[in-house]
Design an enzyme around this catalytic site. Structure first.
Site, short mmCIF file in Angstrom:
data_model
loop_
_atom_site.label_atom_id
_atom_site.label_comp_id
_atom_site.label_asym_id
_atom_site.label_seq_id
_atom_site.Cartn_x
_atom_site.Cartn_y
_atom_site.Cartn_z
N ARG A 23 0.95 -1.15 0.03
CA ARG A 23 -0.02 0.04 -0.15
C ARG A 23 0.78 1.28 -0.05
O ARG A 23 0.34 2.16 0.69
CB ARG A 23 -0.88 0.07 1.21
CG ARG A 23 -1.94 -0.86 1.17
CD ARG A 23 -3.07 -0.59 -0.03
NE ARG A 23 -4.24 -1.58 -0.03
CZ ARG A 23 -5.25 -1.33 0.56
NH1 ARG A 23 -5.47 -0.38 1.40
NH2 ARG A 23 -6.26 -2.28 0.28
N ARG A 27 -3.54 6.72 0.17
CA ARG A 27 -3.83 7.90 1.00
C ARG A 27 -2.94 8.62 1.79
O ARG A 27 -3.31 9.85 2.25
CB ARG A 27 -5.31 7.39 1.77
CG ARG A 27 -6.60 7.29 0.96
CD ARG A 27 -7.63 6.68 1.75
NE ARG A 27 -7.07 5.36 1.98
CZ ARG A 27 -7.65 4.28 2.56
NH1 ARG A 27 -9.10 4.63 2.85
NH2 ARG A 27 -7.26 3.16 2.83
N ARG A 36 -6.73 12.42 -6.05
CA ARG A 36 -7.92 11.78 -5.69
C ARG A 36 -9.25 12.66 -5.50
O ARG A 36 -10.16 12.60 -5.91
CB ARG A 36 -7.77 10.89 -4.59
CG ARG A 36 -9.05 10.34 -3.75
CD ARG A 36 -9.00 8.82 -3.99
NE ARG A 36 -9.98 8.19 -2.98
CZ ARG A 36 -11.30 8.26 -2.75
NH1 ARG A 36 -12.09 8.89 -4.05
NH2 ARG A 36 -12.09 7.56 -2.32
N ASP A 73 -6.88 -2.64 -7.63
CA ASP A 73 -7.73 -3.31 -6.42
C ASP A 73 -8.12 -4.78 -6.63
O ASP A 73 -8.35 -4.88 -7.87
CB ASP A 73 -8.93 -2.38 -5.85
CG ASP A 73 -9.12 -2.78 -4.43
OD1 ASP A 73 -8.61 -2.33 -3.63
OD2 ASP A 73 -10.10 -3.95 -4.23
N TYR A 150 -15.13 -11.88 0.16
CA TYR A 150 -15.92 -10.42 -0.14
C TYR A 150 -17.16 -10.46 -0.85
O TYR A 150 -18.22 -10.03 -0.54
CB TYR A 150 -14.89 -9.28 -0.76
CG TYR A 150 -13.80 -8.88 0.08
CD1 TYR A 150 -14.21 -7.83 0.85
CD2 TYR A 150 -12.53 -9.28 0.15
CE1 TYR A 150 -13.32 -7.23 1.71
CE2 TYR A 150 -11.46 -8.46 0.88
CZ TYR A 150 -12.01 -7.78 1.68
OH TYR A 150 -10.97 -7.00 2.52
O1 CP3 Z 1 0.16 0.48 -3.04
C1 CP3 Z 1 -0.54 -0.41 -3.23
O2 CP3 Z 1 -0.72 -1.70 -2.61
C2 CP3 Z 1 -1.70 -0.08 -4.44
C3 CP3 Z 1 -2.58 -1.14 -4.66
C4 CP3 Z 1 -3.67 -1.65 -3.70
C5 CP3 Z 1 -4.89 -1.23 -3.18
N1 CP3 Z 1 -5.55 -2.41 -2.85
C6 CP3 Z 1 -5.46 0.05 -3.40
C7 CP3 Z 1 -6.51 0.56 -2.50
C8 CP3 Z 1 -3.38 -3.15 -3.43
C9 CP3 Z 1 -2.40 -4.11 -3.90
C10 CP3 Z 1 -4.86 -3.49 -2.88
C11 CP3 Z 1 -5.01 -4.70 -2.43
C12 CP3 Z 1 -6.41 -5.02 -1.61
N2 CP3 Z 1 -7.48 -4.65 -1.65
C13 CP3 Z 1 -6.56 -6.08 -0.60
C14 CP3 Z 1 -5.38 -6.91 -0.23
C15 CP3 Z 1 -4.20 -6.49 0.61
C16 CP3 Z 1 -4.95 -6.07 2.16
O3 CP3 Z 1 -4.55 -4.78 2.13
O4 CP3 Z 1 -5.21 -7.01 2.83
C17 CP3 Z 1 -7.70 -6.04 -0.17
C18 CP3 Z 1 -8.31 -6.72 0.83
C19 CP3 Z 1 -8.60 -5.20 -0.88
C20 CP3 Z 1 -9.97 -4.54 -0.85
C21 CP3 Z 1 -10.21 -3.06 -0.39
N3 CP3 Z 1 -9.78 -2.22 -1.06
C22 CP3 Z 1 -10.40 -2.99 0.75
C23 CP3 Z 1 -10.82 -3.67 2.32
C24 CP3 Z 1 -10.49 -1.27 0.87
C25 CP3 Z 1 -11.06 -0.47 1.92
C26 CP3 Z 1 -9.85 -0.31 2.89
C27 CP3 Z 1 -8.93 0.69 2.61
O5 CP3 Z 1 -7.81 0.23 2.94
O6 CP3 Z 1 -9.33 1.83 2.43
C28 CP3 Z 1 -10.03 -0.88 -0.45
C29 CP3 Z 1 -9.81 0.45 -0.77
C30 CP3 Z 1 -8.63 0.62 -1.52
N4 CP3 Z 1 -7.57 -0.15 -2.18
C31 CP3 Z 1 -7.68 2.01 -1.12
C32 CP3 Z 1 -6.57 2.09 -2.02
C33 CP3 Z 1 -5.63 2.91 -2.24
C34 CP3 Z 1 -8.48 3.26 -0.49
C35 CP3 Z 1 -9.16 3.85 -1.53
C36 CP3 Z 1 -9.36 5.19 -1.25
O7 CP3 Z 1 -8.61 6.01 -1.95
O8 CP3 Z 1 -10.34 5.78 -0.77
#
Ligand code: CP3
Length: 347
Positions: A23, A27, A36, A73, A150
């Site tokens: 990640r 954010r 964003r 994602d 999910y």
């Molecule tokens: O730098 C990186 O890793 C960028 C890419 C990335 C995102 N999601 C962007 C994202 C990656 C590799 C993921 C993987 C992901 N997504 C996982 C597996 C890894 C982990 O964290 O356990 C999972 C379970 C998800 C599903 C997901 N996406 C959730 C549960 C959420 C909400 C919780 C949160 O972290 O906000 C997201 C949203 C998400 N995915 C954001 C980002 C940057 C936040 C979105 C925003 O900008 O509001």
């Protein structure tokens, strides 16, 4: 040093462990929040090749990192298979029509490759050209089990009752879903290689909610199958992210010598000393710094990271990372601090 990450995976000597953060694009970075705020929803951003390129490259412009991960994602795959998805700020993802029975699974369609994912694939292509072979791009997917969690629960859950109900009362239906996901994930990962991803990662964030004796059957075996199939297509290194399954992996390492994945990304639940001792030398170790350490002051972070490095710095095939992703309210400076500590570390 050029391509520290892939050199390290090949077992070559590197000047310091390769560094990247799960990640790292997101954010906690002001520049991400700025981009964003100018655009629509998170999902809109995920479909814009321009945004994907910009967000993926932001961390490498700010920090001296050894890998980038494509900004996307894991939930886009089920979305493109036909499940309506929304991300609600502060609450996370919601599937509006979750999977509850075999009819729901039959309604899911296979992804049309490369057409459905062309916005990510084109972005990968541009990013790789920008990176100029200096650092590799990591492509990724969720594991079938984690995606199924999910898709069946519909949202972030505490007790996983819908997916476990399916597991205990309708096992074949769950396997049908996992198989369908497996096939689409294989195709998606192969396309990411075609467009320039050099390393692939499987996120199995929810593997650890399975009783350990079911983990193999419902998650691990599917992951291994995916890796086998993709490696037949092209032999790229695979990272598996093991949240909550270290115990399973350590037993697996004891009994299995023919291991198909290349890197294990460990969560923060075990001490690095025990991870180094229990992981075969041919498997690279990634992780496992508690992401919350980044909230502390310089002195504490420095001591904590130094203590961890003492246990793994000299191990061939060690990649610095956190035990999970960077949290959104972390000070971006603490990543820079950690990078400097690693670069300056002396045994
Ligand atoms: O730098 C990186 O890793 C960028 C890419 C990335 C995102 N999601 C962007 C994202 C990656 C590799 C993921 C993987 C992901 N997504 C996982 C597996 C890894 C982990 O964290 O356990 C999972 C379970 C998800 C599903 C997901 N996406 C959730 C549960 C959420 C909400 C919780 C949160 O972290 O906000 C997201 C949203 C998400 N995915 C954001 C980002 C940057 C936040 C979105 C925003 O900008 O509001």
């Amino acid at each position: 040093m050029k391509d520290r990450f892939l050199c390290s995976l090949k077992g070559q000597k590197v000047d310091h462990p390769p560094i990247w953060f799960m990640r790292q694009a997101g954010r906690f970075l002001f520049e991400y929040r700025f981009l964003r705020s100018k655009s629509g929803s998170f999902l809109d951003l995920c479909f814009s090749s321009d945004f994907i390129v910009a967000a993926t490259l932001q961390p490498i412009k700010r920090y001296d990192l050894d890998a980038v991960i494509v900004f996307s994602d894991i939930l886009l795959l089920p979305f493109l298979m036909g499940l309506k998805l929304e991300f609600v700020d502060g609450l996370g993802p919601f599937f509006l029509n979750p999977i509850r029975n075999v009819d729901d699974i039959n309604k899911l369609h296979d992804i049309c490759f490369v057409k459905d994912f062309i916005f990510v694939l084109n972005a990968i292509n541009i990013i790789v050209k920008e990176l100029n072979d200096d650092v590799p791009l990591i492509g990724f997917s969720g594991s079938p089990w984690t995606l199924a969690v999910y898709m069946v629960e519909g949202k972030i859950t505490k007790n996983f009752s819908f997916i476990k109900k399916l597991l205990y009362s309708n096992t074949n239906v769950l396997h049908t879903l996992l198989k369908k996901l497996e096939k689409n994930i294989i195709n998606y990962l192969c396309c990411q290689i075609d467009y320039g991803a050099k390393i692939l990662m499987i996120f199995d964030t929810w593997g650890g909610v399975l009783p350990i004796f079911y983990y193999k059957l419902f998650s691990f075996d599917y992951i291994i199958n995916i890796i086998k199939e993709v490696k037949l297509y092209k032999n790229v290194p695979f990272i598996i992210f093991s949240k909550g399954i270290n115990r399973f992996l350590f037993d697996f390492f004891k009994n299995e010598s023919n291991i198909i994945f290349d890197v294990v990304s460990f969560d923060d639940s075990d001490d690095m000393f025990s991870i180094v001792n229990k992981t075969p030398v041919n498997i690279a170790i990634q992780g496992n710094l508690d992401p919350c350490v980044l909230y502390s002051d310089d002195l504490f972070i420095s001591k904590y990271v130094n203590d961890m490095l003492k246990k793994c710095y000299n191990r061939n095939k060690y990649i610095f990372n956190l035990g999970h992703g960077v949290y959104p309210d972390v000070n971006p400076y603490s990543l820079e601090l950690i990078i400097n500590i690693i670069k300056m570390y002396k045994n």
